[in-house]
Every structure is written in structure tokens, then in C-alpha cells.
Write an enzyme that holds these catalytic residues in place. Structure first.
Site, PDB file in Angstrom:
ATOM      1  N   CYS A 147      48.012  40.932  47.966  1.00 55.66           N
ATOM      2  CA  CYS A 147      46.581  40.761  47.673  1.00 55.66           C
ATOM      3  C   CYS A 147      46.388  39.567  46.743  1.00 55.66           C
ATOM      4  CB  CYS A 147      46.027  42.037  47.040  1.00 55.66           C
ATOM      5  SG  CYS A 147      44.318  41.891  46.515  1.00 55.66           S
ATOM      6  N   CYS A 150      43.774  40.138  43.979  1.00 55.63           N
ATOM      7  CA  CYS A 150      44.238  40.999  42.876  1.00 55.63           C
ATOM      8  C   CYS A 150      45.218  40.255  41.958  1.00 55.63           C
ATOM      9  CB  CYS A 150      44.960  42.243  43.414  1.00 55.63           C
ATOM     10  SG  CYS A 150      44.173  42.985  44.840  1.00 55.63           S
ATOM     11  N   ASP A 151      46.143  39.485  42.540  1.00 51.93           N
ATOM     12  CA  ASP A 151      47.275  38.969  41.768  1.00 51.93           C
ATOM     13  C   ASP A 151      47.292  37.454  41.596  1.00 51.93           C
ATOM     14  OD1 ASP A 151      48.194  41.593  41.651  1.00 51.93           O
ATOM     15  OD2 ASP A 151      49.278  41.396  43.543  1.00 51.93           O
TER      16      ASP A 151
END
Ligand code: NAP
Length: 318
Positions: A147, A150-151
Site C-alpha cells: 500500500c 499507507c507506507d
């Protein structure tokens, strides 16, 4: 700008028996909830995590009609509010068992609750597929990610690899190019599968490079990802290249879970339906990425949900 002119009526579960239970609150589930609620059916949506499904894994959407460019979180929130508007009720937990008792279906959750309904719409979506190479499990959250939204921030000005050649890989590589110093797309063929408009953006992006005809054999490092062992499938050549992180986007596995023991699925576990979203079990429908289909997009997931709820209303409640 006012989009919702009715007061939201969403509440927690007010009872244990509903006309329709929808499992999953991504675009398919919330699309189904809007149509089910609007058809006057009492509707419960059961969600394991938070509303939105896979759209929460992306940054912005540019292909959902009517919005142009919209933040994915915002679109998810609008879907939820729209389902609220028609009185959808929500409970949060994982469905661990379903019993078929004649016309009634009994749905058991891991939070100890149980509900009855005449219709179930399975809209549990799909999850990122793993590469299955040495180092992948070991370095999850230590350089291996599924992701970018997300990261991605952990890789500011770093050198990252993206594995895959589909819409997700190219979309996420474009996103990462705004954060990382350099993004290298590693693809097993010499042509991308992604839609042309994404391909063009990636080819024209000076921060994105490509390694073609190549697979990842191993992810290496000590405490975190440091390099990838790559093999060129045409020449057989194996080489090690340094990377700070690797983002893997190689397709999806269906979240058909316990349902694959109840309804027919294909060899990969995707649920088989007819064009009315009906499974082989009376009163059980499937919608969105969890079912066998060729176009997995937010708009097609929403449409699946709308079809499932509309047919359910006609067939079981008229
Ligand atoms: P996908 O379209 O199935 O593409 C998967 C990619 O990974 C392909 O390029 C495939 O290579 C490669 N691949 C598969 N297994 C591999 C392996 N073991 N090792 C190396 N490479 C491997 O999956 P996706 O990109 O996740 O997209 C899923 C669905 O969501 C699609 O229907 C897509 O259109 C949709 N989606 C749409 C958008 C958008 O509209 N913006 C964004 C994201 C996703 P080959 O090409 O050689 O098969």
C-alpha cells in the site's frame, strides 16, 4: 455544496433480523446498501475493518463519474453517508459462520452477535496477492509494502521498487514518484497491462524507470530491505540491485473466506455469479471484486451492488 438533503439515519444494529445482510462495506457493499435501503428493505452491513474497502489503499480517484479528481477517503465517506441516508445499519466484526435454515440465513460474527436475514449479499472484496519469495514475509513493514498510500511517506527521497505491470502497480508508482527519489517498476513481461493513460504518465515521468522481463527471486537485507535479487526471464541473468523498499502490486486474492464452502467459486476462490449477481445458493448474492469478473473498478463494484440489491428486492420482497 450539499450532497445529502436527508438527515443521516444510520444507527448501530437495532434488531437481530433484517431483510438483507450485506457483508463488506467497500463500494460494492455500500452500493448495495443504497439500493436496498432505497427499496425499503431493512439492511444491515457487516464490516470487518472500516468502511471504504480497497479504495482506502489508493490516494486519489480520477475515474469515478461526476467527481473528476477526488480523494479516495472522501469518496468512501460519501458512499457511507449515502448509505446512511437510506437507513442502513452497521455492525463491525468478521462473519465466522453462516447457516442456511430454509429461507432464513443465520449469520454469526466473531464479536458474539448473530443475525437473521432472507438475503445475504457477499461484498467482501479482494486483498493484495503476495509474491511468495524469500524475505517477503520477514520484511513486511520493514521495506515490503502492499500500500503506497499507507507506507509511501517512509520512503521520502529513497530508492524504491514497484513489482507488477497492472493498473495498481503503475498508479502506485506514480504516487510514489511524488515522494521517493527514484521508482523502478519491475515487470515480468515487456508490456504493461495498465490502461494506456496511466502508462503514458509513467513513461513520461522522469523519476520512474522500468526493468522489463524480470521477476524478483528474493528480498534481502539485515533489519530492513536493502536489495532485490532479480532474474531476467529472457536471458536467465541473475543480478542483485539495491533498493530501500519494495511495493508489490501483482493482483488480487478474493476475500471469499468462509463463503467459499457455501457457494460455488472458481479455481482461485472468486465467487461465481450470474449477471444478476446471484450465486448458486438461493438468496445469496455476490458483488464486487470477490466475484468472478473481468473489470474490477470502483464503478463496476458499485454497479454490482446495485444489481444485487435490486434483484433481491424484486425476487424476495415483492
Ligand atoms: P492485475 O490487473 O491483475 O495486474 C497484476 C500485474 O501483476 C500484472 O501486470 C501481472 O503480470 C503481474 N503479476 C501477477 N502475478 C505476478 C507474479 N507472481 N510475479 C510478478 N508479476 C506478477 O492487478 P491490479 O493491478 O492489482 O488490478 C486489479 C484490478 O483492479 C484490475 O481490474 C485493475 O484494472 C483494477 N484497478 C484499477 C485502478 C484504476 O482504475 N485506477 C487502479 C488499481 C486497480 P502480467 O501482466 O504478465 O499478467
Amino acid at each position: 455544496m450539499v450532497f445529502f438533503d436527508l438527515e443521516p439515519k444510520s444507527t448501530g444494529p437495532s434488531k437481530t433480523e433484517y431483510d438483507v445482510i450485506i457483508v463488506g462495506a467497500g463500494p460494492a457493499g455500500l452500493g448495495a446498501a443504497i439500493y436496498s435501503g432505497r427499496a425499503g428493505l431493512s439492511t444491515l452491513v457487516i464490516e470487518k475493518n472500516i468502511e471504504g474497502g480497497q479504495i482506502l489503499l489508493t490516494d486519489v480517484m480520477e475515474n469515478y463519474p461526476g467527481y473528476g479528481l477526488i480523494n479516495s477517503n472522501e469518496l468512501a465517506q460519501r458512499f457511507k453517508e449515502h448509505a446512511d441516508m437510506f437507513g442502513t445499519e452497521f455492525d463491525y466484526g468478521e462473519v465466522v459462520k453462516v447457516e442456511l435454515a430454509g429461507e432464513q440465513k443465520l449469520v454469526y460474527l466473531d464479536n458474539g452477535k448473530a443475525y437473521k436475514s432472507k438475503v445475504i449479499i457477499i461484498a467482501t472484496g479482494a486483498s493484495p496477492r503476495r509474491l511468495g519469495v524469500p524475505g517477503e514475509d520477514r520484511f513486511i513493514s520493514k521495506g515490503v509494502s502492499y500500500c503506497a498510500v499507507c507506507d509511501g511517506a517512509f520512503f521520502t527521497n529513497k530508492n524504491v521498487a514497484v513489482v507488477g505491470g497492472g493498473d495498481s502497480a503503475v498508479d502506485e508508482a506514480l504516487y510514489l514518484s511524488r515522494i521517493a527519489a527514484k521508482v523502478t517498476i519491475i515487470h515480468r513481461r515487456d508490456k504493461l497491462r495498465a490502461v494506456k493513460s496511466l502508462q503514458e504518465k509513467a513513461f513520461n515521468n522522469p523519476k520512474i524507470d522500468f526493468i522489463w522481463d524480470t521477476i524478483v527471486k528474493e528480498i534481502k537485507g539485515t533489519d530492513k530491505v536493502e536489495s532485490l535479487i532479480l532474474q531476467n526471464l529472457k536471458t536467465g541473468e541473475i543480478k542483485e540491485l539495491p533498493f530501500d523498499g519494495v511495493f508489490i502490486f501483482i493482483g488480487l486474492n478474493p476475500n471469499s473466506g468462509i463463503f467459499k464452502d457455501i457457494v460455488d467459486v472458481d479455481e482461485n476462490g472468486f465467487i461465481k455469479t450470474n449477471e444478476d449477481m446471484e450465486t448458486n445458493v438461493d438468496g445469496i448474492f455476490a458483488a464486487g471484486d470477490v466475484r468472478v469478473k473481468s473489470v474490477r473498478q470502483v464503478i463496476t463494484a458499485v454497479a454490482d451492488g446495485a444489481i444485487a440489491a435490486t434483484i433481491a428486492a424484486r425476487k424476495y420482497f415483492e
